[in-house]
Design an enzyme around this catalytic site. Structure first.
Site, PDB file in Angstrom:
ATOM      1  N   ASP A 102       0.877  -1.259  -0.097  1.00  0.00           N
ATOM      2  CA  ASP A 102      -0.082  -0.002   0.125  1.00  0.00           C
ATOM      3  C   ASP A 102       0.706   1.159   0.086  1.00  0.00           C
ATOM      4  O   ASP A 102       2.213   1.386   0.370  1.00  0.00           O
ATOM      5  CB  ASP A 102      -1.185   0.115   1.157  1.00  0.00           C
TER       6      ASP A 102
ATOM      7  N   GLU B   4      -0.086  -1.063   5.747  1.00  0.00           N
ATOM      8  CA  GLU B   4       1.064  -0.726   6.569  1.00  0.00           C
ATOM      9  C   GLU B   4       1.146   0.818   6.850  1.00  0.00           C
ATOM     10  O   GLU B   4       1.464   1.233   8.100  1.00  0.00           O
ATOM     11  CB  GLU B   4       2.482  -0.896   5.982  1.00  0.00           C
TER      12      GLU B   4
END
Length: 380
Positions: free
Chosen positions: A81, A142
């Site tokens: 991400d 994350e």
């Protein structure tokens, strides 16, 4: 000698960076990575983290079988991400540097790390580099509090040592990082008309401001930091505000110092609330403080003598390099992996100006990181 296919590496990074993958919307990049790892002869599974946290994808766990050597597995990790703005991202390569063409982040955090992992595996495969089991864990979300790592199905991971490719610079290794507490405070006073009868109110904003002013914030010492990051409250300029919500954090490499700083911040607000209490019309009116403290992530402290650090340093020496051992200031998936018994350090990927639209990465730096990664795999 490690021979990086620079054109292939550039193509890999451009392909990944061109896929918008903000946190919770990792579906497209996840599908690409699953097929990419399978093309390298890896077995691939996905856990159920996506369902637990509301992401389009779970975490990816890919495994390359050992090439005949019976040795301890090695974990390589990165996250799929990115922060926003990410929609419409277009990576552009000029003078050996990748940047975003528009008003978006580039996504080098953490796709530089992902591209380096993929190229290292390509080299291992085509050059017949001997290796033990290599596990690649690619996490989701994350950037939203390490959610993927926190919800990773660790029963699917066999490695007890690893590398997280997720920091700036090259030839740089982070072996320590702080623990963090997130804090939320709800301060409640009494509302009244600010022009007609302000004496009948007790301002939650004043109490909050008094408490914040008394706090030690910013850099507390070489191991500890603290911050109040958001303030929300009040409804109109002519109303003494009844309620204010504060959000903050404290971080420290020392758990005892983290606890002390957290308790200090709570005490400052409680003292301010108590000092704001007064008698109004014969009634004692007090200010209340509701507090919520959540452990965001634990400390990470990998000994300089740890096998994983010795491995990185040996690989660097083979390449006539010296790696710098550094303390980290933030949390990463490595904090969570270490807490689950996977001794993990963080290595630089070359990314710069992350979390901004000025983000970039030099191709030469990605080549340098890939060379080190291949040598680590060889020596592991």
């Amino acid at each position: 000698m490690v021979m990086v296919n620079v054109e292939r590496l550039k193509k890999e990074f451009a392909r990944q960076a061109g896929i918008a993958s903000p946190s919770f919307r990792e579906g497209e990049i996840s599908r690409y990575l699953v097929e990419r790892f399978r093309s390298l002869g890896m077995s691939v599974v996905m856990d159920d983290a996506g369902s637990a946290i509301g992401s389009e994808s779970g975490n990816i766990i890919a495994r390359l079988p050992a090439s005949g050597k019976d040795c301890e597995p090695l974990l390589l990790s990165a996250h799929m991400d990115t922060v926003v703005p990410a929609d419409g991202v277009r990576p552009v390569l000029v003078d050996g540097i990748f940047r975003s063409a528009g008003d978006t982040v580039l996504g080098a955090d953490d796709k530089a790390g992902l591209a380096e992992i993929v190229e290292a595996l390509e080299i291992v495969k085509e050059q017949g580099v001997p290796h033990g089991i290599i596990e690649v864990v690619v996490t989701v979300c994350e950037e939203k509090g390490l959610l993927g790592a926190k919800h990773l199905d660790y029963s699917k991971v066999v490695s007890r040592r690893g590398l997280a490719l997720d920091t700036s610079g090259t030839d740089r290794v982070i072996n320590t990082a702080p623990a963090a507490n997130k804090m939320r405070f709800v301060i409640t006073g009494r509302e009244s008309h600010a022009g007609i009868d302000p004496e009948k109110g007790v301002s939650a904003i004043v109490a909050a401001a008094t408490g914040i002013a008394a706090m030690r914030l910013g850099r507390i010492d070489y191991e500890t930091t603290a911050n109040i990051g958001t303030i929300q409250g009040g409804s109109a300029t002519n109303i003494i505000p009844r309620q204010v919500v504060l959000e903050g954090e404290a971080r420290s490499h020392d758990p005892a110092k983290l606890q002390t700083q957290t308790e200090h911040m709570l005490a400052c607000l409680r003292d301010a609330a108590q000092a704001s209490a007064r008698s109004i019309g014969g009634e004692q009116v007090s200010v209340s403080v509701e507090t919520q403290v959540v452990s965001d992530y634990p400390c990470m402290a990998v000994s300089p003598d740890a096998d994983i650090l010795q491995l990185v340093e040996r690989a660097a020496r083979q390449l006539d390099r010296v790696v710098a051992l550094c303390d980290g200031g933030g949390g990463s998936d490595a904090n969570i992996f270490n807490a689950h018994g996977i001794e993990t350090v963080i290595i630089g990927t070359g990314m710069t100006d992350v979390h901004t639209v000025a983000e970039s990465v030099h191709v030469a730096d990605m080549v340098r990181v890939t060379e080190l990664l291949v040598e680590i795999i060889r020596l592991a």
